[in-house]
Design a protein around this motif. Structure first.
Motif, PDB file in Angstrom:
ATOM      1  N   LEU A  95       7.248  -5.434   0.005  1.00  0.00           N
ATOM      2  CA  LEU A  95       7.123  -4.113  -0.155  1.00  0.00           C
ATOM      3  C   LEU A  95       6.139  -3.722  -1.433  1.00  0.00           C
ATOM      4  CD1 LEU A  95      10.735  -2.937  -0.712  1.00  0.00           C
ATOM      5  CD2 LEU A  95       9.396  -2.457   1.227  1.00  0.00           C
ATOM      6  N   TRP A  96       5.785  -4.568  -2.533  1.00  0.00           N
ATOM      7  CA  TRP A  96       5.011  -4.415  -3.278  1.00  0.00           C
ATOM      8  C   TRP A  96       3.367  -4.724  -2.803  1.00  0.00           C
ATOM      9  CZ3 TRP A  96       5.522  -1.500  -7.350  1.00  0.00           C
ATOM     10  CH2 TRP A  96       6.520  -1.528  -7.910  1.00  0.00           C
ATOM     11  N   PHE A  97       3.373  -5.498  -1.880  1.00  0.00           N
ATOM     12  CA  PHE A  97       2.095  -5.799  -1.013  1.00  0.00           C
ATOM     13  C   PHE A  97       1.783  -4.515  -0.519  1.00  0.00           C
ATOM     14  CE2 PHE A  97      -0.118  -7.129   2.740  1.00  0.00           C
ATOM     15  CZ  PHE A  97      -1.356  -7.701   2.030  1.00  0.00           C
ATOM     16  N   VAL A  98       2.841  -3.908   0.492  1.00  0.00           N
ATOM     17  CA  VAL A  98       2.498  -2.682   1.099  1.00  0.00           C
ATOM     18  C   VAL A  98       2.050  -1.523  -0.064  1.00  0.00           C
ATOM     19  CG1 VAL A  98       3.687  -0.804   2.546  1.00  0.00           C
ATOM     20  CG2 VAL A  98       4.117  -3.308   3.136  1.00  0.00           C
ATOM     21  N   ALA A  99       2.935  -1.633  -0.855  1.00  0.00           N
ATOM     22  CA  ALA A  99       2.483  -0.384  -1.936  1.00  0.00           C
ATOM     23  C   ALA A  99       1.204  -0.641  -2.460  1.00  0.00           C
ATOM     24  CB  ALA A  99       3.553  -0.634  -3.011  1.00  0.00           C
ATOM     25  N   PHE A 100       0.676  -1.866  -2.805  1.00  0.00           N
ATOM     26  CA  PHE A 100      -0.504  -2.236  -3.473  1.00  0.00           C
ATOM     27  C   PHE A 100      -1.559  -1.579  -2.481  1.00  0.00           C
ATOM     28  CE2 PHE A 100      -4.394  -4.967  -3.375  1.00  0.00           C
ATOM     29  CZ  PHE A 100      -4.903  -4.569  -4.782  1.00  0.00           C
ATOM     30  N   CYS A 101      -1.436  -2.178  -1.220  1.00  0.00           N
ATOM     31  CA  CYS A 101      -2.517  -1.608  -0.230  1.00  0.00           C
ATOM     32  C   CYS A 101      -2.555  -0.407   0.027  1.00  0.00           C
ATOM     33  CB  CYS A 101      -2.100  -2.703   1.244  1.00  0.00           C
ATOM     34  SG  CYS A 101      -2.552  -4.314   1.079  1.00  0.00           S
ATOM     35  N   PHE A 102      -1.249   0.624   0.130  1.00  0.00           N
ATOM     36  CA  PHE A 102      -1.232   1.546   0.675  1.00  0.00           C
ATOM     37  C   PHE A 102      -1.912   2.788  -0.675  1.00  0.00           C
ATOM     38  CE2 PHE A 102       1.812   5.550   1.257  1.00  0.00           C
ATOM     39  CZ  PHE A 102       0.809   6.167   1.954  1.00  0.00           C
ATOM     40  N   LEU A 103      -1.553   2.371  -1.887  1.00  0.00           N
ATOM     41  CA  LEU A 103      -2.133   3.104  -2.981  1.00  0.00           C
ATOM     42  C   LEU A 103      -3.438   3.069  -3.224  1.00  0.00           C
ATOM     43  CD1 LEU A 103       0.911   2.511  -5.408  1.00  0.00           C
ATOM     44  CD2 LEU A 103       0.241   4.572  -4.160  1.00  0.00           C
ATOM     45  N   ALA A 104      -4.232   1.770  -3.124  1.00  0.00           N
ATOM     46  CA  ALA A 104      -5.552   1.254  -3.046  1.00  0.00           C
ATOM     47  C   ALA A 104      -6.396   2.137  -1.999  1.00  0.00           C
ATOM     48  CB  ALA A 104      -5.682  -0.142  -3.323  1.00  0.00           C
ATOM     49  N   ASN A 105      -5.696   2.154  -0.708  1.00  0.00           N
ATOM     50  CA  ASN A 105      -6.172   2.552   0.091  1.00  0.00           C
ATOM     51  C   ASN A 105      -6.588   4.280  -0.034  1.00  0.00           C
ATOM     52  OD1 ASN A 105      -6.374   4.239   2.911  1.00  0.00           O
ATOM     53  ND2 ASN A 105      -6.940   2.189   3.634  1.00  0.00           N
ATOM     54  N   GLN A 106      -5.330   4.923  -0.421  1.00  0.00           N
ATOM     55  CA  GLN A 106      -5.357   6.167  -0.894  1.00  0.00           C
ATOM     56  C   GLN A 106      -6.308   6.432  -1.987  1.00  0.00           C
ATOM     57  OE1 GLN A 106      -3.902   8.655   1.384  1.00  0.00           O
ATOM     58  NE2 GLN A 106      -3.817   6.831   2.515  1.00  0.00           N
ATOM     59  N   TRP A 107      -6.057   5.725  -2.989  1.00  0.00           N
ATOM     60  CA  TRP A 107      -7.186   6.011  -4.200  1.00  0.00           C
ATOM     61  C   TRP A 107      -8.638   5.950  -3.686  1.00  0.00           C
ATOM     62  CZ3 TRP A 107      -6.991   8.376  -8.372  1.00  0.00           C
ATOM     63  CH2 TRP A 107      -7.851   8.161  -9.378  1.00  0.00           C
TER      64      TRP A 107
END
Length: 197
Positions: A86-98
């Motif tokens: 879940l944290w891996f997905v969160a990191f990828c998702f937040l970094a992509n949106q940022w």
């Protein structure tokens, strides 16, 4: 602590006004509400999961059932692996949106909080992978030491308890005898009166 930083920074500083013409609060991550909601949800799940498994670790030695100990360790292993994902997905998702966010004057106020959420999402991946490896090590240690095994006892109701494995297995024919009394006892020791009935 990392989960508190992630969901705390998102809740406190990642909802901002885009500019003075838009009074509603928008998520700073490319105005994508899902990004902020996902970061908050994963942070809260990790926080409450940490509290739960901290309590389980405190009372682990008091769990008397071998099956319950095995379940606790397997639950810790599964939860840690799931949270690392879940944290891996969160990191990828937040970094992509940022990366897709165009910084306006309003959005620049929460930029540091957004970067902190992304950074601590990455650190959380490492922490949860380490916790999963620790749980796997505890599981392997337990199975190697037969802490979780119940097969060593017979399943028959008449089966006897296995004896101590050491020794030659042959009992000695000699028995211990205490030495005979060497003292002569007086019929009435000093200070003691025989009661008359």
């Amino acid at each position: 602590i990392f989960s508190i930083v992630v969901f705390g920074s998102i809740v406190n500083e990642c909802y901002v006004n885009k500019d003075s013409h838009h009074p509603e609060l928008l998520c700073i991550f490319n105005e994508n509400e899902s990004a902020c909601s996902y970061g908050i949800a994963v942070g809260l799940i990790a926080f409450f999961g940490c509290i739960f498994f901290f309590v389980v670790d405190l009372y682990f030695q008091q769990i008397s059932s071998v099956k319950d100990r095995k379940r606790a360790v397997l639950l810790d292993l599964g939860f840690s692996g799931f949270l690392a994902f879940l944290w891996f997905v969160a990191f990828c998702f937040l970094a992509n949106q940022w990366q897709r966010t165009t910084l306006t004057r309003g959005f620049s106020q929460g930029a540091d909080a957004a970067r902190a959420a992304i950074a601590f999402s990455f650190f959380s991946i490492i922490v949860w992978v380490v916790l999963a490896l620790r749980a796997l090590q505890r599981y392997r240690l337990g199975t190697d030491m037969s802490l979780f095994a119940t097969e060593q006892f017979g399943t028959d109701p008449g089966a006897s308890y296995p004896g101590y494995p050491g020794g030659s297995g042959v009992e000695s024919t000699e028995t211990y005898q205490s030495p005979p009394f060497t003292e002569t006892l007086e019929p009435n020791p000093k200070g003691y009166q025989v009661p008359a009935y």
